[in-house]
Design a protein around this motif. Structure first.
Motif, PDB file in Angstrom:
ATOM      1  N   ALA A 284      11.207  51.911 -48.371  1.00 16.55           N
ATOM      2  CA  ALA A 284      11.536  50.800 -47.480  1.00 16.55           C
ATOM      3  C   ALA A 284      11.995  49.567 -48.237  1.00 16.55           C
ATOM      4  N   ALA A 285      11.914  49.591 -49.558  1.00 18.69           N
ATOM      5  CA  ALA A 285      12.314  48.422 -50.353  1.00 18.69           C
ATOM      6  C   ALA A 285      13.826  48.220 -50.285  1.00 18.69           C
ATOM      7  N   ALA A 286      14.228  46.955 -50.395  1.00 16.78           N
ATOM      8  CA  ALA A 286      15.644  46.616 -50.497  1.00 16.78           C
ATOM      9  C   ALA A 286      15.963  46.466 -51.986  1.00 16.78           C
ATOM     10  N   VAL A 287      16.498  47.517 -52.566  1.00 20.86           N
ATOM     11  CA  VAL A 287      16.729  47.561 -54.011  1.00 20.86           C
ATOM     12  C   VAL A 287      18.104  46.986 -54.322  1.00 20.86           C
ATOM     13  N   ALA A 288      18.150  46.082 -55.285  1.00 20.10           N
ATOM     14  CA  ALA A 288      19.429  45.502 -55.696  1.00 20.10           C
ATOM     15  C   ALA A 288      20.338  46.607 -56.234  1.00 20.10           C
ATOM     16  N   ASP A 289      21.586  46.624 -55.800  1.00 21.01           N
ATOM     17  CA  ASP A 289      22.521  47.644 -56.266  1.00 21.01           C
ATOM     18  C   ASP A 289      22.948  47.411 -57.713  1.00 21.01           C
ATOM     19  N   PHE A 290      22.942  46.138 -58.133  1.00 20.89           N
ATOM     20  CA  PHE A 290      23.444  45.806 -59.469  1.00 20.89           C
ATOM     21  C   PHE A 290      22.447  44.908 -60.207  1.00 20.89           C
ATOM     22  N   ARG A 291      22.560  44.888 -61.528  1.00 21.38           N
ATOM     23  CA  ARG A 291      21.770  43.994 -62.377  1.00 21.38           C
ATOM     24  C   ARG A 291      22.652  43.487 -63.503  1.00 21.38           C
ATOM     25  N   PRO A 292      22.324  42.331 -64.053  1.00 19.42           N
ATOM     26  CA  PRO A 292      23.099  41.829 -65.189  1.00 19.42           C
ATOM     27  C   PRO A 292      23.003  42.769 -66.390  1.00 19.42           C
ATOM     28  N   VAL A 293      24.101  42.952 -67.082  1.00 19.70           N
ATOM     29  CA  VAL A 293      24.100  43.788 -68.280  1.00 19.70           C
ATOM     30  C   VAL A 293      23.226  43.175 -69.356  1.00 19.70           C
ATOM     31  N   ALA A 294      23.301  41.843 -69.492  1.00 19.71           N
ATOM     32  CA  ALA A 294      22.555  41.157 -70.549  1.00 19.71           C
ATOM     33  C   ALA A 294      21.619  40.127 -69.939  1.00 19.71           C
ATOM     34  N   PHE A 295      20.457  39.959 -70.566  1.00 17.89           N
ATOM     35  CA  PHE A 295      19.495  38.933 -70.169  1.00 17.89           C
ATOM     36  C   PHE A 295      19.567  37.791 -71.172  1.00 17.89           C
ATOM     37  N   ALA A 296      19.810  36.590 -70.666  1.00 18.47           N
ATOM     38  CA  ALA A 296      19.884  35.418 -71.547  1.00 18.47           C
ATOM     39  C   ALA A 296      18.477  34.971 -71.913  1.00 18.47           C
ATOM     40  N   GLU A 297      18.185  34.888 -73.193  1.00 21.14           N
ATOM     41  CA  GLU A 297      16.832  34.535 -73.646  1.00 21.14           C
ATOM     42  C   GLU A 297      16.471  33.090 -73.317  1.00 21.14           C
ATOM     43  N   SER A 298      17.469  32.248 -73.142  1.00 25.05           N
ATOM     44  CA  SER A 298      17.224  30.852 -72.765  1.00 25.05           C
ATOM     45  C   SER A 298      18.048  30.537 -71.527  1.00 25.05           C
ATOM     46  N   LYS A 299      17.664  29.469 -70.843  1.00 21.75           N
ATOM     47  CA  LYS A 299      18.342  29.102 -69.595  1.00 21.75           C
ATOM     48  C   LYS A 299      19.826  28.872 -69.835  1.00 21.75           C
ATOM     49  N   ILE A 300      20.656  29.483 -68.973  1.00 22.79           N
ATOM     50  CA  ILE A 300      22.097  29.290 -69.069  1.00 22.79           C
ATOM     51  C   ILE A 300      22.438  27.881 -68.609  1.00 22.79           C
ATOM     52  N   LYS A 301      23.098  27.126 -69.475  1.00 25.65           N
ATOM     53  CA  LYS A 301      23.396  25.718 -69.198  1.00 25.65           C
ATOM     54  C   LYS A 301      24.708  25.568 -68.449  1.00 25.65           C
ATOM     55  N   LYS A 302      24.798  24.466 -67.714  1.00 18.61           N
ATOM     56  CA  LYS A 302      26.053  24.127 -67.064  1.00 18.61           C
ATOM     57  C   LYS A 302      27.103  23.787 -68.117  1.00 18.61           C
ATOM     58  N   SER A 303      28.347  24.020 -67.748  1.00 14.64           N
ATOM     59  CA  SER A 303      29.435  23.730 -68.675  1.00 14.64           C
ATOM     60  C   SER A 303      30.576  23.082 -67.918  1.00 14.64           C
ATOM     61  N   ASP A 304      31.301  22.176 -68.597  1.00 11.67           N
ATOM     62  CA  ASP A 304      32.458  21.534 -67.963  1.00 11.67           C
ATOM     63  C   ASP A 304      33.541  22.544 -67.621  1.00 11.67           C
ATOM     64  N   THR A 305      33.535  23.650 -68.310  1.00 10.57           N
ATOM     65  CA  THR A 305      34.547  24.677 -68.053  1.00 10.57           C
ATOM     66  C   THR A 305      34.124  25.657 -66.971  1.00 10.57           C
ATOM     67  N   GLY A 306      32.926  25.437 -66.402  1.00 10.14           N
ATOM     68  CA  GLY A 306      32.453  26.321 -65.350  1.00 10.14           C
ATOM     69  C   GLY A 306      31.605  27.442 -65.904  1.00 10.14           C
ATOM     70  N   PRO A 307      30.959  28.209 -65.016  1.00 12.48           N
ATOM     71  CA  PRO A 307      30.056  29.269 -65.475  1.00 12.48           C
ATOM     72  C   PRO A 307      30.811  30.433 -66.118  1.00 12.48           C
ATOM     73  N   ALA A 308      30.196  31.001 -67.128  1.00 13.20           N
ATOM     74  CA  ALA A 308      30.765  32.187 -67.749  1.00 13.20           C
ATOM     75  C   ALA A 308      30.592  33.380 -66.817  1.00 13.20           C
ATOM     76  N   PRO A 309      31.505  34.322 -66.841  1.00 11.55           N
ATOM     77  CA  PRO A 309      31.365  35.504 -65.990  1.00 11.55           C
ATOM     78  C   PRO A 309      30.078  36.266 -66.312  1.00 11.55           C
ATOM     79  N   ILE A 310      29.473  36.830 -65.287  1.00 15.89           N
ATOM     80  CA  ILE A 310      28.267  37.635 -65.465  1.00 15.89           C
ATOM     81  C   ILE A 310      28.646  39.093 -65.263  1.00 15.89           C
ATOM     82  N   GLU A 311      28.485  39.878 -66.307  1.00 19.47           N
ATOM     83  CA  GLU A 311      28.825  41.288 -66.225  1.00 19.47           C
ATOM     84  C   GLU A 311      27.650  42.047 -65.591  1.00 19.47           C
ATOM     85  N   LEU A 312      27.968  42.868 -64.614  1.00 23.23           N
ATOM     86  CA  LEU A 312      26.940  43.615 -63.896  1.00 23.23           C
ATOM     87  C   LEU A 312      27.063  45.106 -64.169  1.00 23.23           C
ATOM     88  N   THR A 313      25.925  45.789 -64.040  1.00 27.69           N
ATOM     89  CA  THR A 313      25.901  47.246 -64.110  1.00 27.69           C
ATOM     90  C   THR A 313      25.121  47.779 -62.921  1.00 27.69           C
TER      91      THR A 313
END
Length: 424
Positions: A284-313
């Motif tokens: 009955a669980a709602a399982v996420a179909d995708f997950r990030p390929v990589a886990f960032a060890e530290s918080k992803i910071k905002k950037s003036d150039t916008g967020p970097a793409p997140i690769e999913l698997t």
């Protein structure tokens, strides 16, 4: 307390609440408030011992009705007959060992037990006592007798008891008592004790796929439907384990083992391990179909150039994996596997069309199909949908509480479980 609802018919129902002489009597005030706020006419009939824990004035203030314990009160009204005859639901809580013994024996030595002999509506006993008292053969024999007489006897919770003791025998949470009571109002035959000894594993809630230490990918699943299934299965006698992801359900169901997980991979590992020893597996669980390929060890910071793409698997297909394990003999061939499908219609087909296609792909025995979006299914108290079977049958599940839907799903599950005879 959960959002209250008036009975399905929209009419005021007459609720008789018998209160036994246990320390948990004070918790029953919340159950009384639930039904009065839902618009029902509530009468409280305590035992003399109960009034040593909670005074009659409290019950009268909560219900607006007089309280009595003696068959000689209101003799002209024949109260010991009229109260039971007029009830649509009776809840006895806390049901002490003594009170259940007297009820099982057909005693009529106070107003409550006399009234119990006249009722022809659903009766719900909610036990509360020390573990040794609950486990005593005499108490268990009385529970069996009450169930044989047609009453529902809830499974007690585990936890802190009187004094320093802990164990099984704690009064279930008032909200859970109210949920079961509402279910019996909606469907009096919803909880036969017909899954005794059946091992049921249920997944519930959503998964959280970690992105960085503070963020994740998830969904709106609350876990309420999975917990409702667990609650109903436990009250029908099953040995239930819930593998729970992210949930918003206010409390763990009484008599149910809970295993907490976070992401889809962890959920897959637990479900695969526990399914090998289960008679029924419900995804009955709602399982996420995708997950990030990589886990960032530290918080992803905002950037003036916008967020970097997140690769999913792609995450593992847990339901299909369980079916594959059954086909390969890693799960017993008689294990019943039930899936859930949260669907929306699109240009290729409607909700039911997508559900039928998913049933063919997954290969499970039953598939519950829900339409989602626009406030449907996720996080709500009610649910609706269809139950599709591998044999080609399709059963509509009318709108009602998630506990009501669970009882209907379990009816179909019960028919597929081999060798689970009706036992008390």
């Amino acid at each position: 307390m959960a959002t209250t609802r008036t009975a399905a018919s929209g009419t005021t129902r007459r609720i008789l609440i018998g209160v036994g002489g246990g320390i948990a009597a004070y918790k029953v005030c919340s159950v009384i408030r639930h039904f009065t706020e839902a618009g029902h006419d509530v009468r409280v009939v305590p035992t003399e011992a109960a009034l040593r824990f909670v005074g009659a004035a409290t019950f009268e203030a909560l219900t607006g009705n007089p309280v009595s314990t003696d068959v000689f009160d209101d003799v002209d009204q024949v109260a010991h007959v009229r109260l039971g005859q007029g009830a649509d639901l009776v809840i006895v809580a806390p049901a002490t060992a003594d009170l259940m013994a007297r009820a099982a024996a057909g005693r009529a030595d106070d107003l409550l037990t006399a009234s119990l002999l006249t009722v022809r509506c659903p009766v719900l006993f909610v036990p509360a006592m020390h573990t040794e008292m609950w486990e005593h053969p005499a108490t268990q024999a009385n529970v069996t007798t009450l169930r044989t007489h047609g009453s529902t006897v809830m499974v007690p919770a585990s936890g802190r008891l009187t004094g320093t003791d802990s164990g099984r025998g704690r009064l279930p949470d008032p909200q859970e008592i109210a949920m079961i009571g509402e279910l019996l109002l909606e469907r009096p035959d919803a909880l036969p004790h017909d899954l005794a000894g059946v091992r049921v594993v249920i997944s519930a809630g959503g998964t959280r796929e970690p992105l960085d230490p503070v963020r994740f990918l998830g969904n709106h699943s609350s876990g309420k439907q999975g917990f409702a299934l667990a609650r109903a299965a436990a009250q029908r006698g099953a040995i239930v384990t819930v593998v729970a992801g992210s949930t918003a359900d206010p409390g763990d169901p009484a008599g149910v083992g809970i295993v907490r997980v976070s992401d889809a991979q962890h959920l897959a590992e637990e479900m695969t391990k526990r399914a090998a020893e289960a008679d029924v597996v419900i995804m009955a669980a709602a399982v996420a179909d995708f997950r990030p390929v990589a886990f960032a060890e530290s918080k992803i910071k905002k950037s003036d150039t916008g967020p970097a793409p997140i690769e999913l698997t792609t995450n593992p297909d847990i339901l299909r994996g369980l079916v594959t394990d059954r086909e390969a003999g890693r799960i017993p061939p008689e294990t019943v596997i039930v899936g859930f499908a949260a669907e929306t219609g699109d240009e290729t087909g409607g909700v039911l069309d997508h559900g039928r296609a998913k049933l063919r792909r997954k290969g499970c025995d039953l598939l519950v199909v829900n339409a989602v979006g626009d406030g449907k299914a996720f996080g709500t108290e009610d649910n609706t949908g269809w139950l599709l079977s591998a044999t080609g049958t399709e059963t509509a599940l009318p709108l009602g509480s998630k506990t009501l839907m669970s009882s209907r799903i379990l009816d179909e599950v019960r028919a597929l479980v081999p060798g689970s005879d009706d036992v008390a």
